[in-house]
Design a protein around this motif. Structure first.
Motif, PDB file in Angstrom:
ATOM      1  N   VAL A  15      40.767  21.014  -3.212  1.00 23.47           N
ATOM      2  CA  VAL A  15      40.832  22.360  -3.747  1.00 23.47           C
ATOM      3  C   VAL A  15      39.408  22.902  -3.745  1.00 23.47           C
ATOM      4  CG1 VAL A  15      41.385  23.788  -5.752  1.00 23.47           C
ATOM      5  CG2 VAL A  15      42.826  21.809  -5.205  1.00 23.47           C
ATOM      6  N   ASN A  16      39.206  24.023  -3.059  1.00 24.04           N
ATOM      7  CA  ASN A  16      37.870  24.614  -2.943  1.00 24.04           C
ATOM      8  C   ASN A  16      36.833  23.585  -2.493  1.00 24.04           C
ATOM      9  OD1 ASN A  16      38.793  27.157  -3.762  1.00 24.04           O
ATOM     10  ND2 ASN A  16      38.499  26.638  -5.921  1.00 24.04           N
ATOM     11  N   ASP A  17      37.170  22.850  -1.449  1.00 24.89           N
ATOM     12  CA  ASP A  17      36.303  21.829  -0.852  1.00 24.89           C
ATOM     13  C   ASP A  17      36.009  20.636  -1.760  1.00 24.89           C
ATOM     14  OD1 ASP A  17      36.077  23.208   1.583  1.00 24.89           O
ATOM     15  OD2 ASP A  17      34.457  24.452   0.791  1.00 24.89           O
ATOM     16  N   LYS A 123      48.467   7.658  -7.174  1.00 28.78           N
ATOM     17  CA  LYS A 123      47.578   8.782  -7.478  1.00 28.78           C
ATOM     18  C   LYS A 123      48.416  10.062  -7.552  1.00 28.78           C
ATOM     19  CE  LYS A 123      43.928   6.143  -6.927  1.00 28.78           C
ATOM     20  NZ  LYS A 123      43.210   5.965  -5.710  1.00 28.78           N
ATOM     21  N   GLY A 124      47.950  10.990  -8.336  1.00 27.47           N
ATOM     22  CA  GLY A 124      48.630  12.278  -8.465  1.00 27.47           C
ATOM     23  C   GLY A 124      47.625  13.399  -8.446  1.00 27.47           C
ATOM     24  N   THR A 125      48.156  14.600  -8.460  1.00 23.90           N
ATOM     25  CA  THR A 125      47.283  15.780  -8.491  1.00 23.90           C
ATOM     26  C   THR A 125      47.562  16.583  -9.739  1.00 23.90           C
ATOM     27  OG1 THR A 125      48.900  17.062  -7.244  1.00 23.90           O
ATOM     28  CG2 THR A 125      47.164  15.986  -5.989  1.00 23.90           C
TER      29      THR A 125
END
Length: 125
Positions: A15-17, A123-125
């Motif tokens: 997200v946004n690099d 893993k999750g976001t």
């Protein structure tokens, strides 16, 4: 619940690099949560993700091993758009669980998946 599963050599979410989450070999799973989903649905998806035969075995026979058999990683991404319907030319997400409720449901799902597998492999976001 819906789970769109993709086998990966590695995967990451940025997200946004900025890298939010990443894994090595395993599966990347987009999780859609409907407004009628329950704990039973969560348990079913966890069980399927850990047992579905997506990988080759040691003798290269196709579709013989699961992510847990191979000790691979799992990257989950919450994706409300899996419950999209169309109203003319516009998407409608009324079947998706609303924001705050789905956030809690998704976090509980991740905890259940970690408890059923290996917490450091999920893993999750």
């Amino acid at each position: 619940m819906k789970a769109l599963i993709q086998r990966v050599m590695n995967a990451k979410v940025t997200v946004n690099d900025e890298v939010i989450s990443s894994i090595g070999q395993g599966i990347c799973v987009f999780i859609g949560i409907s407004n009628t989903d329950s704990k039973k649905d969560m348990e079913y998806i966890v069980r399927k993700l850990l047992s579905i035969k997506l990988f080759d075995d040691e003798s290269e026979k196709k579709w013989k091993k699961s992510v847990s058999d191979r000790d691979f990683e799992i990257l989950c991404v919450s994706q409300f758009t899996l419950y999209n319907t169309w109203k003319g030319n516009k998407p409608d997400f009324h079947n998706a669980m609303p924001g705050e409720k789905s956030k809690e449901f998704y976090e509980n799902f991740l905890q259940m998946l970690k408890a059923a597998y290996k917490p450091d492999k999920v893993k999750g976001t």
